[in-house]
Design a protein around this motif. Structure first.
Motif, PDB file in Angstrom:
ATOM      1  N   ARG A 149       0.835  -1.201   0.000  1.00 61.54           N
ATOM      2  CA  ARG A 149       0.000   0.000   0.000  1.00 61.54           C
ATOM      3  C   ARG A 149       0.871   1.253   0.000  1.00 61.54           C
ATOM      4  N   GLY A 150       1.958   1.216   0.765  1.00 64.43           N
ATOM      5  CA  GLY A 150       2.861   2.361   0.772  1.00 64.43           C
ATOM      6  C   GLY A 150       3.470   2.615  -0.590  1.00 64.43           C
ATOM      7  N   LEU A 151       3.909   1.542  -1.261  1.00 61.08           N
ATOM      8  CA  LEU A 151       4.448   1.701  -2.608  1.00 61.08           C
ATOM      9  C   LEU A 151       3.388   2.268  -3.552  1.00 61.08           C
ATOM     10  N   ALA A 152       2.136   1.810  -3.400  1.00 60.37           N
ATOM     11  CA  ALA A 152       1.056   2.325  -4.247  1.00 60.37           C
ATOM     12  C   ALA A 152       0.872   3.816  -4.040  1.00 60.37           C
ATOM     13  N   MET A 153       1.014   4.297  -2.813  1.00 58.75           N
ATOM     14  CA  MET A 153       0.861   5.733  -2.551  1.00 58.75           C
ATOM     15  C   MET A 153       1.926   6.546  -3.282  1.00 58.75           C
ATOM     16  N   PHE A 154       3.166   6.063  -3.294  1.00 59.12           N
ATOM     17  CA  PHE A 154       4.232   6.762  -4.005  1.00 59.12           C
ATOM     18  C   PHE A 154       3.959   6.764  -5.513  1.00 59.12           C
ATOM     19  N   ILE A 155       3.527   5.622  -6.036  1.00 51.61           N
ATOM     20  CA  ILE A 155       3.272   5.506  -7.471  1.00 51.61           C
ATOM     21  C   ILE A 155       2.116   6.415  -7.884  1.00 51.61           C
ATOM     22  N   ILE A 156       1.063   6.456  -7.081  1.00 52.17           N
ATOM     23  CA  ILE A 156      -0.087   7.301  -7.397  1.00 52.17           C
ATOM     24  C   ILE A 156       0.326   8.775  -7.407  1.00 52.17           C
ATOM     25  N   PHE A 157       1.164   9.173  -6.471  1.00 50.64           N
ATOM     26  CA  PHE A 157       1.657  10.564  -6.474  1.00 50.64           C
ATOM     27  C   PHE A 157       2.412  10.874  -7.761  1.00 50.64           C
ATOM     28  N   ILE A 158       3.326  10.000  -8.140  1.00 48.42           N
ATOM     29  CA  ILE A 158       4.105  10.229  -9.368  1.00 48.42           C
ATOM     30  C   ILE A 158       3.195  10.238 -10.588  1.00 48.42           C
ATOM     31  N   ALA A 159       2.226   9.309 -10.628  1.00 48.57           N
ATOM     32  CA  ALA A 159       1.350   9.197 -11.792  1.00 48.57           C
ATOM     33  C   ALA A 159       0.456  10.420 -11.966  1.00 48.57           C
ATOM     34  N   HIS A 160       0.109  11.104 -10.884  1.00 47.04           N
ATOM     35  CA  HIS A 160      -0.814  12.235 -10.982  1.00 47.04           C
ATOM     36  C   HIS A 160      -0.112  13.579 -11.080  1.00 47.04           C
ATOM     37  N   THR A 161       1.206  13.584 -11.047  1.00 49.35           N
ATOM     38  CA  THR A 161       1.937  14.828 -11.276  1.00 49.35           C
ATOM     39  C   THR A 161       1.929  15.121 -12.774  1.00 49.35           C
ATOM     40  N   PRO A 162       1.351  16.239 -13.209  1.00 53.01           N
ATOM     41  CA  PRO A 162       1.186  16.492 -14.648  1.00 53.01           C
ATOM     42  C   PRO A 162       2.513  16.501 -15.402  1.00 53.01           C
ATOM     43  N   HIS A 163       2.498  15.878 -16.569  1.00 51.61           N
ATOM     44  CA  HIS A 163       3.642  15.868 -17.490  1.00 51.61           C
ATOM     45  C   HIS A 163       4.934  15.453 -16.772  1.00 51.61           C
ATOM     46  N   ASN A 164       4.842  14.344 -16.074  1.00 50.29           N
ATOM     47  CA  ASN A 164       5.972  13.858 -15.284  1.00 50.29           C
ATOM     48  C   ASN A 164       6.626  12.683 -16.015  1.00 50.29           C
ATOM     49  N   PRO A 165       7.822  12.862 -16.554  1.00 52.81           N
ATOM     50  CA  PRO A 165       8.477  11.750 -17.253  1.00 52.81           C
ATOM     51  C   PRO A 165       8.764  10.540 -16.384  1.00 52.81           C
ATOM     52  N   TRP A 166       8.729  10.695 -15.073  1.00 55.20           N
ATOM     53  CA  TRP A 166       8.913   9.526 -14.217  1.00 55.20           C
ATOM     54  C   TRP A 166       7.777   8.527 -14.394  1.00 55.20           C
ATOM     55  N   ASN A 167       6.675   8.963 -15.019  1.00 59.39           N
ATOM     56  CA  ASN A 167       5.571   8.050 -15.310  1.00 59.39           C
ATOM     57  C   ASN A 167       5.990   6.922 -16.253  1.00 59.39           C
ATOM     58  N   LEU A 168       7.089   7.125 -16.972  1.00 61.82           N
ATOM     59  CA  LEU A 168       7.543   6.100 -17.907  1.00 61.82           C
ATOM     60  C   LEU A 168       8.119   4.882 -17.197  1.00 61.82           C
ATOM     61  N   TRP A 169       8.254   4.961 -15.858  1.00 59.74           N
ATOM     62  CA  TRP A 169       8.897   3.865 -15.126  1.00 59.74           C
ATOM     63  C   TRP A 169       8.020   3.300 -14.017  1.00 59.74           C
ATOM     64  N   ILE A 170       6.759   3.661 -14.015  1.00 58.07           N
ATOM     65  CA  ILE A 170       5.839   3.071 -13.040  1.00 58.07           C
ATOM     66  C   ILE A 170       5.171   1.853 -13.673  1.00 58.07           C
ATOM     67  N   PRO A 171       4.515   0.987 -12.900  1.00 55.83           N
ATOM     68  CA  PRO A 171       3.935  -0.246 -13.466  1.00 55.83           C
ATOM     69  C   PRO A 171       3.002  -0.026 -14.641  1.00 55.83           C
ATOM     70  N   ALA A 172       2.258   1.086 -14.665  1.00 56.08           N
ATOM     71  CA  ALA A 172       1.322   1.329 -15.757  1.00 56.08           C
ATOM     72  C   ALA A 172       2.015   1.448 -17.105  1.00 56.08           C
ATOM     73  N   ALA A 173       3.316   1.730 -17.098  1.00 52.59           N
ATOM     74  CA  ALA A 173       4.056   1.857 -18.352  1.00 52.59           C
ATOM     75  C   ALA A 173       4.459   0.508 -18.920  1.00 52.59           C
ATOM     76  N   PHE A 174       4.190  -0.575 -18.170  1.00 44.85           N
ATOM     77  CA  PHE A 174       4.638  -1.895 -18.602  1.00 44.85           C
ATOM     78  C   PHE A 174       3.498  -2.914 -18.669  1.00 44.85           C
ATOM     79  N   GLY A 175       2.276  -2.443 -18.611  1.00 43.25           N
ATOM     80  CA  GLY A 175       1.153  -3.371 -18.686  1.00 43.25           C
ATOM     81  C   GLY A 175      -0.152  -2.666 -18.438  1.00 43.25           C
TER      82      GLY A 175
END
Length: 441
Positions: free
Chosen positions: A19-45
């Motif tokens: 759950r803690g990891l999910a909180m970090f990922i959700i923060f990164i995913a919702h930051t607008p135009h964030n290239p770090w989104n290319l390395w979260i799980p959603a970028a691989f499936g």
């Protein structure tokens, strides 16, 4: 196992860590135009942190509420669930009000409507009165603010699922599966708009997403048994994950010509709004691999040294997931604004925004945890000088206690004859005087 032991069962380390990891990922995913989104799980499936969050929420809900239904009463379980819905509702309201206030300030500073349009909240600003009432009654749900309403509806379904469980787990599985199928065919959905001519449903349809929630719920309740630990199943799960990379990531779209036509032919496999079946299968494959890596009982997460402290920090974030989630959604917009006004979105600026945001979320988790521990209820720890004084005064106090506990021979005869008292009753002789035990020193 007794009710008391079940009630005191400790939280699963794996649950809080993921759950803690999910909180970090959700923060990164919702930051607008964030290239770090290319390395979260959603970028691989197809599946992403949302499935992880909802699945873990199902497990946590079984731990928090399931035992009340099972061991106490249906009424108490329903009441506790309703209280949680009440908490989540006001968290949803606070998240929306604070976020739209923040982006209103950004628009004023920017001299336009860029930020309110980017967050899909422009209708609220254009017709505030109607949309405010619709928001409070969940008839207006902007895309950015749809996870908590989905969670609320699923929680409302929980007493019904627990009632069905009295008929057997087969009744639960049939009902949950039927609701999910109805969502796939568009038979169950909530409208997210009040504007005429605008047809939009909640981005996360709770009638679809309840499937992944109640799968996690069922594992904790014992309705579903954990799969065996098998290298063969691990290979199958890895193949499913590889298929997800091919069909649902840039690595597949850019390299295989058949991917786009395939997705167009069977889009229902990948639906996010209604939780398409391949998203479910992909997430369960991911969960199985993570479960294998964590080891039996999460033993590979029980580490010492620096690694153990890092796991402890992540776990603390997972334990305060609602507060961290709400804060992270607001913080994502703030960090997006900061990146918009940085000289360039270079590696240093991106690292500063993402890492500082994660540090802030960690701090929020610890602060909320401190408040929840209610430190004001603890007995104060005396200052060393006070403790020394108390120790010196102890003999005099003890002598006074002894005079009360053992009356002198003439004192009992001075008044009326004392009535006989039972041993240990107030006023009786022996080691108990005044109803309180006196330990010998």
């Amino acid at each position: 196992m007794s009710t008391e032991k079940r009630a005191r069962r400790p939280r699963d380390l794996r649950l809080d860590v993921f759950r803690g990891l999910a909180m970090f990922i959700i923060f990164i995913a919702h930051t607008p135009h964030n290239p770090w989104n290319l390395w979260i799980p959603a970028a691989f499936g197809p599946s992403d942190a949302t499935e992880l969050f909802v699945f873990c929420s199902g497990m946590a809900s079984a731990l928090a509420f399931g035992s009340l239904f099972r061991d106490r009463s249906f009424l108490l379980g329903t009441a506790r669930t309703a209280y949680r819905v009440w908490q989540v509702y006001w968290a949803h309201v606070a998240l929306f009000i604070v976020t739209v206030s923040v982006i209103a300030v950004f628009d004023q500073w920017n001299g336009g409507i860029f930020y309110s349009e980017r967050l899909y909240t422009r209708p609220f600003f254009d017709d505030t009165g109607a949309h405010l009432l619709a928001f409070m009654t969940l008839r207006y749900v902007p895309n950015y603010f749809d996870i908590l309403p989905m969670y609320m509806v699923i929680l409302v379904m929980m007493p019904g699922v627990m009632a069905l469980s009295r008929l057997g787990r087969g009744a639960v599985f049939a009902a949950v599966g039927a609701v999910w199928l109805a969502a796939q065919f568009g038979l169950l959905a909530f409208s997210a708009e009040i504007r005429e001519g605008v047809d939009r449903e909640w981005y996360f349809n709770p009638f679809g997403w309840q499937l992944i929630f109640f799968i996690g719920f069922s594992f904790v309740m014992g309705w579903l048994k954990p799969p065996p630990r098998s290298y063969g199943l691990t290979v199958v799960a890895l193949l499913v994950l590889a298929l997800g990379v091919v069909t649902s990531s840039r690595y597949g779209w850019d390299n295989f010509a058949w991917v786009a036509p395939f997705r167009e032919a069977v889009p229902w496999l990948f639906w996010k709004t209604d939780l398409g079946i391949f998203r479910v299968v992909h997430f369960l494959a991911f969960a199985y691999v993570a479960w294998m890596l964590a080891g039996e009982g999460g033993r590979r997460l029980s580490l010492d040294g620096v690694a153990g402290r890092v796991i402890g920090v992540i776990r603390k974030v997972g334990q305060q997931s609602l507060a961290v989630f709400v804060s992270g959604m607001v913080l994502s917009q703030i960090m997006g604004w900061a990146l918009d006004h940085s000289a360039e979105r270079g590696p240093a600026a991106l690292a500063a925004a993402n890492l500082s945001g994660i540090v802030i979320l960690i701090a929020i988790a610890y602060i909320v945890g401190w408040f929840k521990s209610e430190p004001w209820r603890r007995e104060p720890v005396p200052h060393p000088s006070q403790a020394k004084g108390a120790k010196a005064a102890a003999p005099a106090e003890l002598r006074a206690d002894m005079r009360v506990a053992v009356p002198r021979g003439g004192e009992a005869r001075a008044g009326k004859a004392a009535a006989p008292t039972a041993p240990g009753a107030p006023g009786a002789g022996g080691p108990i005087a005044g109803g309180a035990a006196r330990e010998p020193v």
